[in-house]
Design a protein around this motif. Structure first.
Motif, PDB file in Angstrom:
ATOM      1  N   PRO A 168      36.381  36.435  72.434  1.00 36.58           N
ATOM      2  CA  PRO A 168      35.209  36.986  71.738  1.00 36.58           C
ATOM      3  C   PRO A 168      34.975  36.259  70.419  1.00 36.58           C
ATOM      4  O   PRO A 168      35.914  35.713  69.820  1.00 36.58           O
ATOM      5  N   ILE A 169      33.751  36.286  69.961  1.00 37.14           N
ATOM      6  CA  ILE A 169      33.371  35.508  68.788  1.00 37.14           C
ATOM      7  C   ILE A 169      34.126  35.929  67.540  1.00 37.14           C
ATOM      8  O   ILE A 169      34.400  35.094  66.666  1.00 37.14           O
ATOM      9  N   HIS A 170      34.491  37.202  67.435  1.00 40.37           N
ATOM     10  CA  HIS A 170      35.138  37.668  66.203  1.00 40.37           C
ATOM     11  C   HIS A 170      36.543  37.081  66.031  1.00 40.37           C
ATOM     12  O   HIS A 170      37.134  37.163  64.947  1.00 40.37           O
ATOM     13  N   LYS A 171      37.091  36.460  67.094  1.00 40.30           N
ATOM     14  CA  LYS A 171      38.423  35.854  66.984  1.00 40.30           C
ATOM     15  C   LYS A 171      38.390  34.403  66.528  1.00 40.30           C
ATOM     16  O   LYS A 171      39.435  33.791  66.325  1.00 40.30           O
ATOM     17  N   LEU A 172      37.173  33.837  66.372  1.00 36.98           N
ATOM     18  CA  LEU A 172      37.078  32.426  65.985  1.00 36.98           C
ATOM     19  C   LEU A 172      37.775  32.124  64.658  1.00 36.98           C
ATOM     20  O   LEU A 172      38.562  31.171  64.592  1.00 36.98           O
ATOM     21  N   PRO A 173      37.530  32.887  63.571  1.00 37.33           N
ATOM     22  CA  PRO A 173      38.232  32.567  62.315  1.00 37.33           C
ATOM     23  C   PRO A 173      39.752  32.634  62.454  1.00 37.33           C
ATOM     24  O   PRO A 173      40.479  31.838  61.843  1.00 37.33           O
ATOM     25  N   GLN A 174      40.222  33.568  63.277  1.00 39.68           N
ATOM     26  CA  GLN A 174      41.668  33.704  63.495  1.00 39.68           C
ATOM     27  C   GLN A 174      42.218  32.486  64.232  1.00 39.68           C
ATOM     28  O   GLN A 174      43.313  32.002  63.940  1.00 39.68           O
ATOM     29  N   ILE A 175      41.463  31.962  65.181  1.00 37.70           N
ATOM     30  CA  ILE A 175      41.897  30.791  65.947  1.00 37.70           C
ATOM     31  C   ILE A 175      41.762  29.515  65.117  1.00 37.70           C
ATOM     32  O   ILE A 175      42.634  28.651  65.119  1.00 37.70           O
ATOM     33  N   ALA A 176      40.646  29.406  64.374  1.00 43.55           N
ATOM     34  CA  ALA A 176      40.382  28.192  63.594  1.00 43.55           C
ATOM     35  C   ALA A 176      41.190  28.142  62.305  1.00 43.55           C
ATOM     36  O   ALA A 176      41.385  27.068  61.730  1.00 43.55           O
ATOM     37  N   HIS A 177      41.647  29.294  61.823  1.00 43.76           N
ATOM     38  CA  HIS A 177      42.414  29.381  60.571  1.00 43.76           C
ATOM     39  C   HIS A 177      41.626  28.817  59.382  1.00 43.76           C
ATOM     40  O   HIS A 177      42.195  28.205  58.477  1.00 43.76           O
ATOM     41  N   CYS A 178      40.317  29.001  59.416  1.00 45.24           N
ATOM     42  CA  CYS A 178      39.471  28.645  58.278  1.00 45.24           C
ATOM     43  C   CYS A 178      38.149  29.400  58.418  1.00 45.24           C
ATOM     44  O   CYS A 178      37.839  29.934  59.481  1.00 45.24           O
ATOM     45  N   GLN A 179      37.413  29.448  57.324  1.00 47.04           N
ATOM     46  CA  GLN A 179      36.149  30.179  57.329  1.00 47.04           C
ATOM     47  C   GLN A 179      35.082  29.412  58.094  1.00 47.04           C
ATOM     48  O   GLN A 179      34.777  28.262  57.771  1.00 47.04           O
ATOM     49  N   VAL A 180      34.524  30.037  59.102  1.00 45.71           N
ATOM     50  CA  VAL A 180      33.468  29.424  59.895  1.00 45.71           C
ATOM     51  C   VAL A 180      32.482  30.498  60.326  1.00 45.71           C
ATOM     52  O   VAL A 180      32.823  31.676  60.412  1.00 45.71           O
ATOM     53  N   ILE A 181      31.260  30.082  60.609  1.00 44.85           N
ATOM     54  CA  ILE A 181      30.246  30.974  61.175  1.00 44.85           C
ATOM     55  C   ILE A 181      29.597  30.259  62.348  1.00 44.85           C
ATOM     56  O   ILE A 181      29.225  29.084  62.236  1.00 44.85           O
ATOM     57  N   VAL A 182      29.458  30.948  63.477  1.00 45.81           N
ATOM     58  CA  VAL A 182      28.735  30.388  64.617  1.00 45.81           C
ATOM     59  C   VAL A 182      27.247  30.645  64.408  1.00 45.81           C
ATOM     60  O   VAL A 182      26.804  31.795  64.342  1.00 45.81           O
ATOM     61  N   CYS A 183      26.481  29.582  64.283  1.00 43.77           N
ATOM     62  CA  CYS A 183      25.046  29.701  64.009  1.00 43.77           C
ATOM     63  C   CYS A 183      24.246  29.949  65.277  1.00 43.77           C
ATOM     64  O   CYS A 183      23.331  30.770  65.310  1.00 43.77           O
ATOM     65  N   THR A 184      24.565  29.199  66.305  1.00 38.94           N
ATOM     66  CA  THR A 184      23.880  29.333  67.593  1.00 38.94           C
ATOM     67  C   THR A 184      24.760  28.744  68.668  1.00 38.94           C
ATOM     68  O   THR A 184      25.727  28.032  68.373  1.00 38.94           O
ATOM     69  N   ALA A 185      24.442  29.052  69.897  1.00 35.63           N
ATOM     70  CA  ALA A 185      25.209  28.520  71.025  1.00 35.63           C
ATOM     71  C   ALA A 185      24.236  28.061  72.101  1.00 35.63           C
ATOM     72  O   ALA A 185      23.165  28.645  72.285  1.00 35.63           O
ATOM     73  N   LEU A 186      24.625  27.024  72.794  1.00 31.93           N
ATOM     74  CA  LEU A 186      23.813  26.490  73.890  1.00 31.93           C
ATOM     75  C   LEU A 186      24.550  26.765  75.189  1.00 31.93           C
ATOM     76  O   LEU A 186      25.657  26.269  75.406  1.00 31.93           O
ATOM     77  N   ARG A 187      23.940  27.602  76.034  1.00 25.63           N
ATOM     78  CA  ARG A 187      24.569  27.960  77.306  1.00 25.63           C
ATOM     79  C   ARG A 187      23.585  27.711  78.440  1.00 25.63           C
ATOM     80  O   ARG A 187      22.481  28.256  78.438  1.00 25.63           O
ATOM     81  N   HIS A 188      23.973  26.854  79.379  1.00 21.27           N
ATOM     82  CA  HIS A 188      23.104  26.498  80.509  1.00 21.27           C
ATOM     83  C   HIS A 188      21.747  25.988  80.018  1.00 21.27           C
ATOM     84  O   HIS A 188      20.703  26.285  80.605  1.00 21.27           O
TER      85      HIS A 188
END
Length: 453
Positions: A168-188
């Protein structure tokens, strides 16, 4: 605004579509309007057939009442003459010329005022710079800079072995170990604005905001660190190759160029003494293997044919080359190649189009206009940088008390050199830089356009 676009090739067509969609009054000039019939039919634009440097043709196009002339013919000399003639007829007009010849770079910059040039664009040089930046961080498929280089939006593909897959998206900072924000995603092939329930899937391309100093951390913790690039093979020796090789040679990369035209090989050899120039067909597997494709660190496909570039890049990806970059002459091919293993896609025309659109928006709104504009997610979204001024609404108010328009996200706020990835308690003040990501067709010209009220 009243805009005249002279020369309706690939760049001229792209500009016509973009600027007409933003509500400008467009008049196109071309020596053969038969090639623009579909464009004229689709958009509410005027068309004039003739020589764009001719006083008679420019007068017929209404140049005396025009705010901006954009000259994008295949001839640099014709583009320059068209801008000079337009300025002679209308002293207040702004002019933009596409100039592609390397020999003109220094002289046109020095003589920009006498030549009546407001701006010059060089698609091939833009592309070379973009490729050079991608080579420095090979784990990213796209990079865009903001806030004087303090902030970047980077494109990342979620692969089968990515630590993000099925998370899930809320785990990204935990995985990346730095401050990040997902702005948009391209799917299909479709841009999505992620919400709190968004889950990363294989082959998603996500566009993430991060500080420039956190890029290495991001690459490392997402498993995207690849060996440092040293040996580069370039397929195709055209103009982009020329500009790129000039940049790479200064940084001591080992560059090998494969070009099928013998005369062009000789020209390149005269300019670059420390570069290997190979006379051969880069689409030939035998030639690529002979020149050591399996051991190179980066493969850049930039022949004159998009289809050939794609085939070369797909072959390179099958060999697990750490960095593959594909040049596209036709920006509309981006979605076709989205799910193919062609690495990073670079479109010279799209890069120049973005530069010109940013200039047009700045003309339209001198106060509060965008500082930087970049297309992301295959042109389905824009990342726009603004500077907060005395006219900006909601200064010093927490973001949780401000209603933004739909499909708008504030990606970062920079206070001086301090970077903030905003939350509900964040505020912005005069002099701050704000990066906004928006999807949808309606353009954002000023910072105040992002607010719902």
């Amino acid at each position: 605004m009243n805009i005249v676009i002279a020369g309706i090739g690939k760049l001229g067509t792209m500009l016509t579509q973009k600027l007409a969609a933003e509500g400008h009054n467009i008049t196109i000039i071309d020596s053969d309007l038969r090639v623009t019939a579909e464009l004229i039919e689709e958009y509410d634009i005027m068309a004039v057939e003739g020589n764009c440097a001719s006083i008679q043709t420019l007068r017929e196009a209404g140049i005396e009442d025009t705010d901006l002339l954009i000259a994008t013919t295949r001839s640099d000399e014709l583009n320059l003459l068209s801008c000079m003639t337009a300025h002679y007829m209308n002293k207040s007009i702004h002019t933009i010329a596409r100039l592609r010849t390397p020999e003109y770079m220094e002289s046109t910059y020095a003589l920009r005022k006498p030549l009546a040039l407001s701006l010059t664009v060089n698609p091939e040089r833009h592309a070379a710079r973009e490729i050079s930046r991608l080579l420095k961080y090979p784990g990213f498929i796209k990079r865009e800079k903001f806030a004087n280089g303090l902030i970047e939006i980077v494109g990342i593909r979620v692969t089968e072995d990515s630590p993000l897959k099925d998370k899930p998206i809320h785990k990204l900072p935990q995985i990346a170990h730095c401050q990040v924000i997902v702005c948009t995603a391209l799917r299909h092939g479709k841009a999505i604005t992620p919400d709190g329930e968004f889950v990363f899937e294989e082959n998603d391309i996500i566009y993430v905001t991060a500080s420039a100093e956190n890029l290495n951390t991001l690459l490392k913790n997402l498993g995207l660190i690849k060996r440092k690039i040293k040996n580069i093979i370039i397929a195709g020796g055209g103009r982009v190759c020329y500009y790129l090789t000039a940049l790479l040679e200064k940084e001591n990369f080992n560059v090998k160029i494969i070009e099928r035209d013998a005369a062009r090989c000789e020209e390149l050899a005269e300019h670059f003494e420390n570069v290997s120039i190979i006379h051969g067909d880069a689409s030939s597997m035998h030639v690529l293997e002979r020149e050591g494709i399996e051991t190179c660190d980066a493969l850049i496909s930039m022949t004159g044919m998009d289809e050939q570039n794609a085939v070369i890049s797909i072959y390179g990806s099958s060999l697990n080359i750490p960095k593959v970059i594909t040049k596209l002459g036709r920006a509309e091919h981006v979605q076709i190649y989205d799910n193919l293993p062609v690495g990073s896609l670079v479109s010279p025309k799209e890069l120049s189009c973005n530069t010109i659109v940013r200039y047009v928006r700045a003309m339209q709104n001198q106060v509060g206009s965008a500082v930087t504009v970049h297309s992301i997610a295959e042109g389905q979204a824009e990342a726009i940088e603004f500077i907060v001024d005395e006219n900006t609404k909601h200064c010093n108010e927490p973001l949780k008390d401000i209603t933004l328009k739909k499909e708008v996200l504030i990606a970062s706020i920079t206070h001086g050199r301090m970077i903030e990835f905003p939350n509900g308690d964040s505020t912005f003040h005069q002099g701050d830089r704000i990066v906004v990501v928006k999807s949808g067709e309606k353009p954002i010209h000023q910072l105040n356009d992002i607010f719902a009220g």
